[in-house]
Write an enzyme that holds these catalytic residues in place. Structure first.
Site, PDB file in Angstrom:
ATOM      1  N   GLU A   1     -11.913  -2.047  -6.220  1.00 40.87           N
ATOM      2  CA  GLU A   1     -10.789  -2.014  -5.285  1.00 40.87           C
ATOM      3  C   GLU A   1     -11.190  -1.317  -3.982  1.00 40.87           C
ATOM      4  O   GLU A   1     -11.561  -0.142  -3.988  1.00 40.87           O
ATOM      5  CB  GLU A   1      -9.612  -1.294  -5.928  1.00 40.87           C
TER       6      GLU A   1
ATOM      7  N   GLU B   1       0.802   2.938 -13.623  1.00 43.90           N
ATOM      8  CA  GLU B   1       0.659   1.837 -12.661  1.00 43.90           C
ATOM      9  C   GLU B   1      -0.562   2.175 -11.836  1.00 43.90           C
ATOM     10  O   GLU B   1      -0.528   3.054 -10.990  1.00 43.90           O
ATOM     11  CB  GLU B   1       1.912   1.702 -11.793  1.00 43.90           C
TER      12      GLU B   1
ATOM     13  N   CYS C   1      -1.791  -2.005  -4.144  1.00 41.37           N
ATOM     14  CA  CYS C   1      -2.449  -2.499  -5.357  1.00 41.37           C
ATOM     15  C   CYS C   1      -2.300  -4.002  -5.530  1.00 41.37           C
ATOM     16  O   CYS C   1      -3.062  -4.624  -6.275  1.00 41.37           O
ATOM     17  CB  CYS C   1      -1.894  -1.783  -6.585  1.00 41.37           C
TER      18      CYS C   1
ATOM     19  N   LYS D   1       5.705  15.011  -8.305  1.00 41.70           N
ATOM     20  CA  LYS D   1       4.679  15.514  -7.391  1.00 41.70           C
ATOM     21  C   LYS D   1       4.239  14.406  -6.445  1.00 41.70           C
ATOM     22  O   LYS D   1       3.701  13.387  -6.888  1.00 41.70           O
ATOM     23  CB  LYS D   1       3.448  16.028  -8.144  1.00 41.70           C
TER      24      LYS D   1
END
Length: 478
Positions: free
Chosen positions: A380, A250, A284, A177
């Site tokens: 983040e 991840e 990331c 997906k």
């Protein structure tokens, strides 16, 4: 108004709409306007994809490594041959610069697929031996089965490769997906791959979070793999635990970039600014949390702010831009919110504002004067924002570098080899770069610790994640 592009699911070798006909709108981030629709897949669509993958697994798992290698090599060649088309679709998907997408994404994607094609023929176990009198033991490496995979929006094409290539190389089948904001390039990949792989081996189901939940909770997959936020990873792990699925996560990152007083400032600034602003900082591993020794802090901040002022964001066809827009309106709001909520002791040295009033562009930004417990240090941002903190000695640098919940990537900038090796040992991150930041190679693993998740992408370690180990013992006595 031009007619909207209509994207479709790819299930069991055929393109199809959602069973109930529902769709979502896909936005061009350079304009903020709708340019396509994609299926909003529900239970019936997920069931169909899982059934197709399960049926295809019966034959695909029995293919030889050389047959899987050949299929992947053909896929790599086909992607290379249609690179221009893929770049155009990906750029429309994300707003990324055309030139940089062609030079920085297509070659690694092709190389990574070819790596896993080779890895398909290199699976190893213990050699046959007798560990008990009269008994020979062997180890079989087998595919795990159907893999439910969810890819992110920051690198839609490349992350699709990171998902499907090792899974298919190991003999698994895939239901993938893409993000609901960036499905276009994955659908095109399905068209390319579908001309090479048997029906059902590779399936694409478009949709939203609910679609992803249905995939992960479905009884068919043996493994769920996601690249995404910590929130999403926690939900996936919880859902997968109900039937003890294997999970590969991840998740987020907050990479520290530790610059010591003996570093080459010009080289560090150049490397850090590119690694921090590339892809609008939506990475990331981006070099967005800089820790600088106090003796060179002011000089470094001034140089970094100058580099930011010379870095350009803009339209995909502008050859002078380093990065395009943020991916979506929510992401623009998130980045803007971090800057709006900065504490009084913080100082915006460059940028700190939206660029234009059309699309989701944000200026290259540098923020200094920050403390370890500030929100923008701990969380983040996932945007073109580089923060700078001071440190006084190596111990403080290690403490502050490690003092976040993420542990994906890091870098150290110094001419002192012993110091670099000490830092590489002490930094609690899945990757440590020295005097560089962000290069990746297919042969080396990518993955983190703590809330950055577990499991590895790329490398033989990532490949082995998609296999299971079976012990076979046989009597050798008459």
């Amino acid at each position: 108004m031009s007619e909207l592009l209509k994207l479709r699911n790819y299930i069991n070798g055929a393109f199809t709409d959602a069973a109930d006909g529902r769709t979502t709108e896909v936005i061009d981030p350079t304009t903020g306007e709708v340019y396509a629709t994609a299926p909003l897949s529900a239970e019936a669509d997920v069931n169909a994809a899982m059934d197709a993958a399960a049926a295809a697994f019966e034959a695909w798992r029995d293919t030889t490594p050389s047959q899987r290698q050949l299929a992947l090599l053909k896929i790599a060649d086909a992607i290379e041959a249609r690179a221009e088309e893929l770049v155009a679709v990906e750029s429309k998907n994300t707003g990324k610069p055309l030139g940089l997408t062609a030079s920085e994404e297509i070659p690694p994607m092709v190389d990574q697929i070819r790596f896993f094609a080779g890895a398909a023929r290199m699976l190893e176990g213990k050699s046959a031996a007798e560990y008990m009198d009269g008994m020979t033991s062997i180890i079989r490496r087998e595919p795990v089965g159907v893999c439910a995979q969810v890819a992110p929006w920051n690198y839609p094409m490349m992350m699709a490769v990171w998902k499907f290539a090792p899974a298919i190389a190991a003999g698994n089948t895939v239901v993938l997906k893409p993000s609901d904001t960036t499905p276009a390039s994955t659908v095109l990949l399905a068209e390319i791959i579908g001309q090479i792989l048997p029906a059902g081996v590779f399936n694409v189901v478009c949709g939203d979070r609910e679609t992803g939940r249905l995939m992960v909770e479905h009884e068919t997959p043996a493994m769920a793999s996601i690249t995404g936020s910590v929130r999403a990873g926690i939900q996936v792990a919880g859902s997968a635990a109900k039937d003890v699925k294997r999970v590969h996560l991840e998740l987020g990152g907050k990479a520290p970039v530790v610059v010591f007083q003996d570093a080459d400032i010009d080289s560090a600034v150049e490397g850090i600014s590119v690694a921090g602003y590339f892809n609008a900082g939506q990475d990331c591993t981006a070099a967005t949390r800089v820790l600088v020794h106090e003796s060179i802090h002011d000089e470094f901040v001034a140089a970094l702010a100058k580099a930011a002022s010379e870095t350009k964001t803009g339209q995909p066809d502008d050859e002078d831009v380093l990065y395009g827009p943020l991916n979506n309106a929510n992401q623009l709001a998130q980045v803007t919110g971090f800057i709006d909520r900065l504490p009084a002791h913080a100082k915006v040295e460059a940028g700190g504002h939206r660029v234009g009033d059309k699309g989701y562009f944000y200026a290259p930004t540098v923020v200094s004067g920050l403390n370890q417990d500030d929100e923008i240090i701990q969380n983040e941002v996932f945007g073109p924002v580089i923060t700078v903190q001071k440190f006084s000695d190596e111990a403080e640098a290690v403490r502050n570098a490690n003092g976040v919940e993420f542990a994906l990537a890091s870098s150290v900038w110094t001419k002192d080899h012993a110091r670099a090796m000490r830092m590489a040992k002490r930094l609690d991150f899945g990757a440590v770069w020295i005097n560089t930041h962000i290069p990746l190679v297919a042969e080396m693993p990518h993955g983190g610790f703590k809330k950055s998740g577990y499991g590895k992408d790329l490398s033989a370690y990532g490949f082995e994640d998609y296999t299971r180990v079976k012990h076979v013992m046989t009597s050798i006595e008459g």
